[in-house]
Design a protein around this motif. Structure first.
Motif, PDB file in Angstrom:
ATOM      1  N   ARG A  82       0.834  -1.201   0.000  1.00  0.00           N
ATOM      2  CA  ARG A  82       0.000   0.000   0.000  1.00  0.00           C
ATOM      3  C   ARG A  82       0.868   1.250   0.000  1.00  0.00           C
ATOM      4  O   ARG A  82       2.051   1.206   0.350  1.00  0.00           O
ATOM      5  CB  ARG A  82      -0.904   0.034   1.239  1.00  0.00           C
ATOM      6  N   THR A  99      -7.855  -4.521  -3.741  1.00  0.00           N
ATOM      7  CA  THR A  99      -7.471  -3.903  -2.469  1.00  0.00           C
ATOM      8  C   THR A  99      -7.423  -2.382  -2.528  1.00  0.00           C
ATOM      9  O   THR A  99      -7.522  -1.732  -1.492  1.00  0.00           O
ATOM     10  CB  THR A  99      -6.126  -4.445  -1.937  1.00  0.00           C
ATOM     11  N   TYR A 100      -7.311  -1.803  -3.719  1.00  0.00           N
ATOM     12  CA  TYR A 100      -7.404  -0.338  -3.794  1.00  0.00           C
ATOM     13  C   TYR A 100      -8.766   0.109  -3.255  1.00  0.00           C
ATOM     14  O   TYR A 100      -8.855   1.058  -2.478  1.00  0.00           O
ATOM     15  CB  TYR A 100      -7.221   0.182  -5.227  1.00  0.00           C
ATOM     16  N   LYS A 101      -9.819  -0.598  -3.632  1.00  0.00           N
ATOM     17  CA  LYS A 101     -11.175  -0.237  -3.191  1.00  0.00           C
ATOM     18  C   LYS A 101     -11.418  -0.604  -1.726  1.00  0.00           C
ATOM     19  O   LYS A 101     -12.320  -0.072  -1.104  1.00  0.00           O
ATOM     20  CB  LYS A 101     -12.228  -0.918  -4.066  1.00  0.00           C
ATOM     21  N   THR A 102     -10.628  -1.485  -1.179  1.00  0.00           N
ATOM     22  CA  THR A 102     -10.755  -1.808   0.245  1.00  0.00           C
ATOM     23  C   THR A 102     -10.117  -0.729   1.104  1.00  0.00           C
ATOM     24  O   THR A 102     -10.710  -0.271   2.077  1.00  0.00           O
ATOM     25  CB  THR A 102     -10.095  -3.169   0.553  1.00  0.00           C
ATOM     26  N   TYR A 104      -8.494   2.223  -0.217  1.00  0.00           N
ATOM     27  CA  TYR A 104      -8.433   3.531  -0.875  1.00  0.00           C
ATOM     28  C   TYR A 104      -7.046   4.152  -0.761  1.00  0.00           C
ATOM     29  O   TYR A 104      -6.882   5.295  -0.365  1.00  0.00           O
ATOM     30  CB  TYR A 104      -9.534   4.467  -0.384  1.00  0.00           C
ATOM     31  N   GLN A 105      -6.073   3.327  -1.122  1.00  0.00           N
ATOM     32  CA  GLN A 105      -4.679   3.758  -1.209  1.00  0.00           C
ATOM     33  C   GLN A 105      -4.110   3.211  -2.508  1.00  0.00           C
ATOM     34  O   GLN A 105      -4.497   2.128  -2.958  1.00  0.00           O
ATOM     35  CB  GLN A 105      -3.842   3.190  -0.053  1.00  0.00           C
ATOM     36  N   ASN A 106      -3.174   3.946  -3.098  1.00  0.00           N
ATOM     37  CA  ASN A 106      -2.471   3.430  -4.256  1.00  0.00           C
ATOM     38  C   ASN A 106      -1.750   2.154  -3.839  1.00  0.00           C
ATOM     39  O   ASN A 106      -1.289   2.038  -2.694  1.00  0.00           O
ATOM     40  CB  ASN A 106      -1.476   4.455  -4.791  1.00  0.00           C
ATOM     41  N   GLU A 125      -3.099   3.388  -9.231  1.00  0.00           N
ATOM     42  CA  GLU A 125      -3.093   4.723  -8.633  1.00  0.00           C
ATOM     43  C   GLU A 125      -4.435   5.389  -8.890  1.00  0.00           C
ATOM     44  O   GLU A 125      -4.923   5.376 -10.023  1.00  0.00           O
ATOM     45  CB  GLU A 125      -1.957   5.570  -9.221  1.00  0.00           C
ATOM     46  N   GLU A 126      -4.998   5.939  -7.852  1.00  0.00           N
ATOM     47  CA  GLU A 126      -6.296   6.620  -7.940  1.00  0.00           C
ATOM     48  C   GLU A 126      -7.347   5.739  -8.623  1.00  0.00           C
ATOM     49  O   GLU A 126      -8.189   6.221  -9.382  1.00  0.00           O
ATOM     50  CB  GLU A 126      -6.164   7.959  -8.666  1.00  0.00           C
ATOM     51  N   GLY A 127      -7.271   4.446  -8.349  1.00  0.00           N
ATOM     52  CA  GLY A 127      -8.256   3.496  -8.852  1.00  0.00           C
ATOM     53  C   GLY A 127      -8.041   3.021 -10.282  1.00  0.00           C
ATOM     54  O   GLY A 127      -8.834   2.239 -10.798  1.00  0.00           O
TER      55      GLY A 127
END
Length: 154
Positions: A82, A99-102, A104-106, A125-127
């Protein structure tokens, strides 16, 4: 199998889930006793643990919290880093991507193809996927509605 099971848990259950995930990320697999103690120390009712277990938010294995979606207490081929520097194993490639959506980190993912053994890297990055290799990667997954225990079938 209810695929929306993480949306139907209460706010307290969601906070408890994240607390258990972070502890697993920080220390590796934790015992059931440690998990219950951690929740009590953080002012969660004793029923929260049992409710999360009943709703299959995590999987108990040999007296430990083995998996707490999407984090694996066991080493897997899917390592996630992360933006805050914390690293952990994801249960499967699809979970690693999610895991980005879990959190909310790049994230940066280092994985290994289960068919060829080839190294795979993905940066989100940024989803958005901003970098990946090799150029011809694909993600396949099974119909998890066929399985009661998703963690054992990733």
């Amino acid at each position: 199998m209810n695929i929306d099971k993480y949306r139907i848990i209460s706010e307290d259950e969601q906070r408890a889930r994240f607390l258990l995930m972070e502890e697993t990320i920080d220390r590796g697999m934790i015992s059931i006793v440690e998990g219950k103690k951690l929740l009590l120390e953080n002012k969660f009712s004793s029923e929260i643990y049992e409710s999360l277990k009943e709703k299959e938010v995590f999987v108990e294995i040999d007296g430990n919290i083995g998996y707490i979606y999407p984090v694996s207490g066991f080493p897997t081929h899917h390592r996630v880093k992360r933006a805050d520097g914390k690293e952990f194993y994801a249960m499967c490639a699809v979970d690693a991507l999610g895991t980005y959506k879990t959190f909310y980190q790049n994230i940066e993912i280092e994985s290994i193809c289960s068919e060829t053994g080839e190294k795979i890297q993905v940066v989100i990055e940024e989803g958005e996927i901003v970098k990946y290799s090799p150029e011809n990667i694909h993600v396949l997954h099974v119909d998890l509605d066929k399985f009661k225990n998703w963690a054992a079938n990733c």
